[in-house]
Motif scaffolding. Sequence first.
Motif, PDB file in Angstrom:
ATOM      1  N   ASP A  10     -88.407  -0.740 -59.087  1.00 54.78           N
ATOM      2  CA  ASP A  10     -88.425   0.242 -60.438  1.00 54.78           C
ATOM      3  C   ASP A  10     -87.447   1.326 -59.917  1.00 54.78           C
ATOM      4  O   ASP A  10     -87.539   2.274 -60.616  1.00 54.78           O
ATOM      5  CB  ASP A  10     -89.821   0.773 -60.345  1.00 54.78           C
ATOM      6  N   TRP A  11     -86.677   1.343 -58.884  1.00 48.64           N
ATOM      7  CA  TRP A  11     -85.790   2.372 -58.626  1.00 48.64           C
ATOM      8  C   TRP A  11     -84.687   2.188 -59.539  1.00 48.64           C
ATOM      9  O   TRP A  11     -84.236   1.658 -60.118  1.00 48.64           O
ATOM     10  CB  TRP A  11     -85.105   2.566 -57.252  1.00 48.64           C
ATOM     11  N   HIS A  12     -84.230   3.648 -59.930  1.00 50.74           N
ATOM     12  CA  HIS A  12     -82.857   3.759 -60.614  1.00 50.74           C
ATOM     13  C   HIS A  12     -81.520   3.734 -59.935  1.00 50.74           C
ATOM     14  O   HIS A  12     -81.329   4.386 -58.666  1.00 50.74           O
ATOM     15  CB  HIS A  12     -83.079   5.321 -61.199  1.00 50.74           C
ATOM     16  N   PRO A  13     -80.708   2.909 -60.247  1.00 50.65           N
ATOM     17  CA  PRO A  13     -79.479   2.886 -59.436  1.00 50.65           C
ATOM     18  C   PRO A  13     -78.647   3.901 -59.229  1.00 50.65           C
ATOM     19  O   PRO A  13     -77.833   3.998 -58.401  1.00 50.65           O
ATOM     20  CB  PRO A  13     -78.620   1.702 -60.019  1.00 50.65           C
ATOM     21  N   GLY A  14     -78.685   4.930 -60.092  1.00 52.54           N
ATOM     22  CA  GLY A  14     -77.844   6.155 -60.037  1.00 52.54           C
ATOM     23  C   GLY A  14     -78.373   7.248 -59.066  1.00 52.54           C
ATOM     24  O   GLY A  14     -77.773   8.112 -58.793  1.00 52.54           O
ATOM     25  N   VAL A  15     -79.665   6.768 -58.346  1.00 51.56           N
ATOM     26  CA  VAL A  15     -80.281   7.938 -57.677  1.00 51.56           C
ATOM     27  C   VAL A  15     -80.432   7.264 -56.189  1.00 51.56           C
ATOM     28  O   VAL A  15     -80.900   8.019 -55.453  1.00 51.56           O
ATOM     29  CB  VAL A  15     -81.613   8.393 -58.057  1.00 51.56           C
ATOM     30  N   VAL A  16     -80.056   6.104 -56.038  1.00 59.86           N
ATOM     31  CA  VAL A  16     -80.225   5.522 -54.657  1.00 59.86           C
ATOM     32  C   VAL A  16     -79.275   6.065 -53.562  1.00 59.86           C
ATOM     33  O   VAL A  16     -79.796   6.080 -52.267  1.00 59.86           O
ATOM     34  CB  VAL A  16     -80.039   4.094 -54.703  1.00 59.86           C
ATOM     35  N   GLY A  17     -78.294   6.713 -53.728  1.00 61.45           N
ATOM     36  CA  GLY A  17     -77.618   7.319 -52.888  1.00 61.45           C
ATOM     37  C   GLY A  17     -78.165   8.731 -52.451  1.00 61.45           C
ATOM     38  O   GLY A  17     -78.217   9.031 -51.077  1.00 61.45           O
ATOM     39  N   LEU A  18     -79.070   9.409 -53.410  1.00 58.45           N
ATOM     40  CA  LEU A  18     -79.485  10.322 -52.996  1.00 58.45           C
ATOM     41  C   LEU A  18     -80.777  10.100 -52.038  1.00 58.45           C
ATOM     42  O   LEU A  18     -81.161  10.904 -51.146  1.00 58.45           O
ATOM     43  CB  LEU A  18     -80.214  11.366 -54.219  1.00 58.45           C
ATOM     44  N   VAL A  19     -81.442   9.234 -52.458  1.00 57.30           N
ATOM     45  CA  VAL A  19     -82.688   8.813 -51.530  1.00 57.30           C
ATOM     46  C   VAL A  19     -82.061   8.246 -50.099  1.00 57.30           C
ATOM     47  O   VAL A  19     -82.832   8.702 -49.296  1.00 57.30           O
ATOM     48  CB  VAL A  19     -83.328   7.386 -52.253  1.00 57.30           C
ATOM     49  N   ALA A  20     -80.862   7.441 -50.241  1.00 59.39           N
ATOM     50  CA  ALA A  20     -80.267   7.048 -48.972  1.00 59.39           C
ATOM     51  C   ALA A  20     -80.038   8.249 -47.959  1.00 59.39           C
ATOM     52  O   ALA A  20     -80.366   8.428 -46.736  1.00 59.39           O
ATOM     53  CB  ALA A  20     -79.245   6.123 -49.139  1.00 59.39           C
ATOM     54  N   SER A  21     -79.653   9.481 -48.743  1.00 57.39           N
ATOM     55  CA  SER A  21     -79.202  10.505 -47.941  1.00 57.39           C
ATOM     56  C   SER A  21     -80.387  11.386 -47.505  1.00 57.39           C
ATOM     57  O   SER A  21     -80.456  11.779 -46.283  1.00 57.39           O
ATOM     58  CB  SER A  21     -78.600  11.396 -49.010  1.00 57.39           C
ATOM     59  N   ARG A  22     -81.444  11.454 -48.209  1.00 57.41           N
ATOM     60  CA  ARG A  22     -82.609  12.146 -47.807  1.00 57.41           C
ATOM     61  C   ARG A  22     -83.438  11.260 -46.574  1.00 57.41           C
ATOM     62  O   ARG A  22     -83.857  11.910 -45.714  1.00 57.41           O
ATOM     63  CB  ARG A  22     -83.747  12.256 -48.970  1.00 57.41           C
ATOM     64  N   LEU A  23     -83.225  10.132 -46.765  1.00 53.06           N
ATOM     65  CA  LEU A  23     -84.132   9.226 -45.609  1.00 53.06           C
ATOM     66  C   LEU A  23     -83.160   9.309 -44.482  1.00 53.06           C
ATOM     67  O   LEU A  23     -83.853   9.472 -43.365  1.00 53.06           O
ATOM     68  CB  LEU A  23     -84.278   7.684 -46.225  1.00 53.06           C
ATOM     69  N   LYS A  24     -81.967   9.335 -44.527  1.00 52.00           N
ATOM     70  CA  LYS A  24     -80.878   9.303 -43.404  1.00 52.00           C
ATOM     71  C   LYS A  24     -81.216  10.685 -42.574  1.00 52.00           C
ATOM     72  O   LYS A  24     -81.195  10.922 -41.623  1.00 52.00           O
ATOM     73  CB  LYS A  24     -79.273   9.180 -43.916  1.00 52.00           C
ATOM     74  N   GLU A  25     -81.540  11.568 -43.316  1.00 55.00           N
ATOM     75  CA  GLU A  25     -81.699  13.087 -42.921  1.00 55.00           C
ATOM     76  C   GLU A  25     -83.035  12.877 -42.138  1.00 55.00           C
ATOM     77  O   GLU A  25     -83.098  13.521 -41.128  1.00 55.00           O
ATOM     78  CB  GLU A  25     -81.528  14.107 -43.909  1.00 55.00           C
ATOM     79  N   ALA A  26     -84.013  12.578 -42.724  1.00 55.08           N
ATOM     80  CA  ALA A  26     -85.361  12.359 -42.105  1.00 55.08           C
ATOM     81  C   ALA A  26     -85.703  11.550 -40.955  1.00 55.08           C
ATOM     82  O   ALA A  26     -86.119  11.754 -39.947  1.00 55.08           O
ATOM     83  CB  ALA A  26     -86.444  12.005 -43.089  1.00 55.08           C
ATOM     84  N   MET A  27     -84.895  10.333 -40.884  1.00 52.18           N
ATOM     85  CA  MET A  27     -85.115   9.403 -40.089  1.00 52.18           C
ATOM     86  C   MET A  27     -83.619   9.175 -38.876  1.00 52.18           C
ATOM     87  O   MET A  27     -84.121   8.790 -37.853  1.00 52.18           O
ATOM     88  CB  MET A  27     -85.032   7.949 -40.573  1.00 52.18           C
ATOM     89  N   HIS A  28     -82.747   9.890 -39.151  1.00 54.17           N
ATOM     90  CA  HIS A  28     -81.592  10.048 -38.338  1.00 54.17           C
ATOM     91  C   HIS A  28     -81.196   8.851 -37.719  1.00 54.17           C
ATOM     92  O   HIS A  28     -80.915   8.212 -36.873  1.00 54.17           O
ATOM     93  CB  HIS A  28     -81.849  11.008 -37.272  1.00 54.17           C
ATOM     94  N   ARG A  29     -80.935   7.834 -38.987  1.00 58.51           N
ATOM     95  CA  ARG A  29     -80.295   6.642 -38.760  1.00 58.51           C
ATOM     96  C   ARG A  29     -79.670   6.371 -39.997  1.00 58.51           C
ATOM     97  O   ARG A  29     -80.121   6.652 -41.263  1.00 58.51           O
ATOM     98  CB  ARG A  29     -81.310   5.475 -38.124  1.00 58.51           C
ATOM     99  N   PRO A  30     -78.696   5.080 -40.059  1.00 57.12           N
ATOM    100  CA  PRO A  30     -77.952   4.532 -41.174  1.00 57.12           C
ATOM    101  C   PRO A  30     -79.201   4.142 -42.250  1.00 57.12           C
ATOM    102  O   PRO A  30     -80.134   3.507 -41.639  1.00 57.12           O
ATOM    103  CB  PRO A  30     -77.279   3.390 -40.765  1.00 57.12           C
ATOM    104  N   VAL A  31     -79.084   4.379 -43.440  1.00 52.70           N
ATOM    105  CA  VAL A  31     -79.904   3.817 -44.536  1.00 52.70           C
ATOM    106  C   VAL A  31     -79.242   3.313 -45.590  1.00 52.70           C
ATOM    107  O   VAL A  31     -78.308   4.052 -46.122  1.00 52.70           O
ATOM    108  CB  VAL A  31     -80.900   5.062 -45.048  1.00 52.70           C
ATOM    109  N   VAL A  32     -79.720   2.094 -46.151  1.00 49.85           N
ATOM    110  CA  VAL A  32     -79.287   1.684 -47.385  1.00 49.85           C
ATOM    111  C   VAL A  32     -80.414   1.482 -48.264  1.00 49.85           C
ATOM    112  O   VAL A  32     -81.303   0.809 -48.086  1.00 49.85           O
ATOM    113  CB  VAL A  32     -78.513   0.137 -47.156  1.00 49.85           C
ATOM    114  N   ALA A  33     -80.309   2.127 -49.552  1.00 49.65           N
ATOM    115  CA  ALA A  33     -81.269   2.007 -50.375  1.00 49.65           C
ATOM    116  C   ALA A  33     -80.741   1.255 -51.553  1.00 49.65           C
ATOM    117  O   ALA A  33     -79.456   1.487 -52.103  1.00 49.65           O
ATOM    118  CB  ALA A  33     -81.502   3.529 -50.925  1.00 49.65           C
ATOM    119  N   PHE A  34     -81.641   0.087 -52.297  1.00 46.43           N
ATOM    120  CA  PHE A  34     -81.185  -0.591 -53.279  1.00 46.43           C
ATOM    121  C   PHE A  34     -81.930  -0.417 -54.439  1.00 46.43           C
ATOM    122  O   PHE A  34     -83.204   0.052 -54.265  1.00 46.43           O
ATOM    123  CB  PHE A  34     -81.196  -1.978 -52.851  1.00 46.43           C
TER     124      PHE A  34
END
Length: 585
Positions: free
Chosen positions: A374-398
């Motif tokens: 149900d995620w929107h493809p236009g916002v997955v980059g922002l989600v990946a960025s937020r999770l990368k900051e929180a978890m401090h590891r590479p993140v790929v959101a689909f």
Amino acid sequence: MSALPAPGPTIVRRPTAEGGGDWPPGILPVLRRIYASRGVHGLEQARPRLAGLPSPDTLAGIQQATELLSDAIATGRPIQVVGDFDCDGATACAVAIRGLRMLGATHLWHAVPNRITHGYGLSPSLVDTLAQTGCATPSGLARLLVTVDHGIACHAGIAAAKARGWSVLVTDHHLPGKSLPPADVIVNPNQRDDAFPAKSLAGVGVIFYVLLGLRRHLRALGRLPDPEPDLASLLDLVAVGTVADLVPLDGHNRALVSAGLRRLRAGHGVPGLQALIDVAGRDRSRLGASDIGFAIAPRINAAGRLEDMALGIECLLCDEPGRARELAAVLDGINAERRGVQQGMVEEAEALAERCSRGLSGSLPSALCLFDADWHPGVVGLVASRLKEAMHRPVVAFAPSEPGSDQLRGSARSIPGFHIRDALAAVDAAEPGMIGKFGGHAMAAGLSLPREALPAFEAALVAHAESVIDPGLLQMELLSDGPLEACELDRRHAEALRDGGPWGQGFPEPLFDGVFEVLAWRPVGTRHLRLDLDSGAGRIAGIHFGGWNGTPPAPRIRIAYRLQPDDYRGGDAVQLVVVHREDAF
């Protein structure tokens, strides 16, 4: 599996650097020290000028590009600029249209892919759409496509355009793959064996350089419009796109951004940017790179994420202030909607990551892959960025490329020390044909993937990350410039630090740390914390955005902070903007 990161970041002080060099008396010692820690040892390096930029003649492909464009202008050949659906692509498109118009182009159009309908860049489906649109001229000549901020990975789309008899000029800054697309000319400072020194240009910087080369070429031919066009008038757009794309602010990019900020502060920006500054509630006279990154760029980006970037480009090309204000207001509304969508997706992604960690007995892999139908493809980059900051590891959101699709769009964000575009190349080499297409930079990339291939992709990416990432890289560090003396916590130093940039990617804004007594505190709203601290020379205000969790702060705290003028209170007021706090004993 690598361990979960320690709770919160670790404050690490930068190595002490000598603040020597060729400095005028007005540069404060603390600023000299900060510059030195970033490899800058003199005013010319700290505040590079446009005159110090390399010549466009040193950019590979520039001669062929300028000849192609000048011939198109002379013959009335239709030129169609093809943009991209992020802020760099939108500003690059606006720079190309405005600049080519200034240099004499009359048969000029622009287009931008729709994220859902066409996918990324110059795709075959976008070529089919373009073929059904205008661009007819009395000359009947085949059109010239100019890509901005993309093209280096668009093999199929460029082949489709060439099959129609069109010419294609690629201007891009993304890293090329193993082979180059079949374009007539490619201008990309990151091509192999290109000696051009400004490797960190954003897409908007590359097209600006092409225009500089074209102006020089037309001048030599005696075909420049009179008066000679002032391409420096485009630098407000160049600055916005450069900051938005998070390319390193090396000396070349700082020169471009500084010049663009001066135009914006003086009220000389294009009407669309001035309207966006106003709708974001920013003070034009004090505008900085952070205002671009956190206020202006997100509103432009929102159009490409949730709607159609054509709206953002229209705003940047609009010359009528009233209409520009209307467009800016629409973009502001779309951005508010984007924030709501993003927040919900981030919360879902955090829950997914937490369930993943529980399933792995409290550990996380060195890279995370997250997906929700149900995620929107236009916002997955922002989600990946937020999770990368929180978890401090590479993140790929689909997310599905469109609702119900079995094709996924992925957006990747990485941490220093792990080149995410090279990681995708390694996965592609290990599993040929699994990834549809990919491209990007060291810190950000995008890809397409069949949904059934997601488990295999995740396994391959995690295996590659585990093999190359030093576990120490997974501990987040806040690099501090050390403490400030009590006498330095004043308006003079705050303004000098604010104006000493532009600060940004690769040239980080000054961050300090110290231990303070908490004299008073109170929550602000539901998430923030206002502090009154003992500076050693009196009370000083602090604000910790997102720092209120329902637990009172300790009487004595160590904080990482930025010193900023408190323009809300005015006068000589300053405040410490707290980035991180921990108890001090």
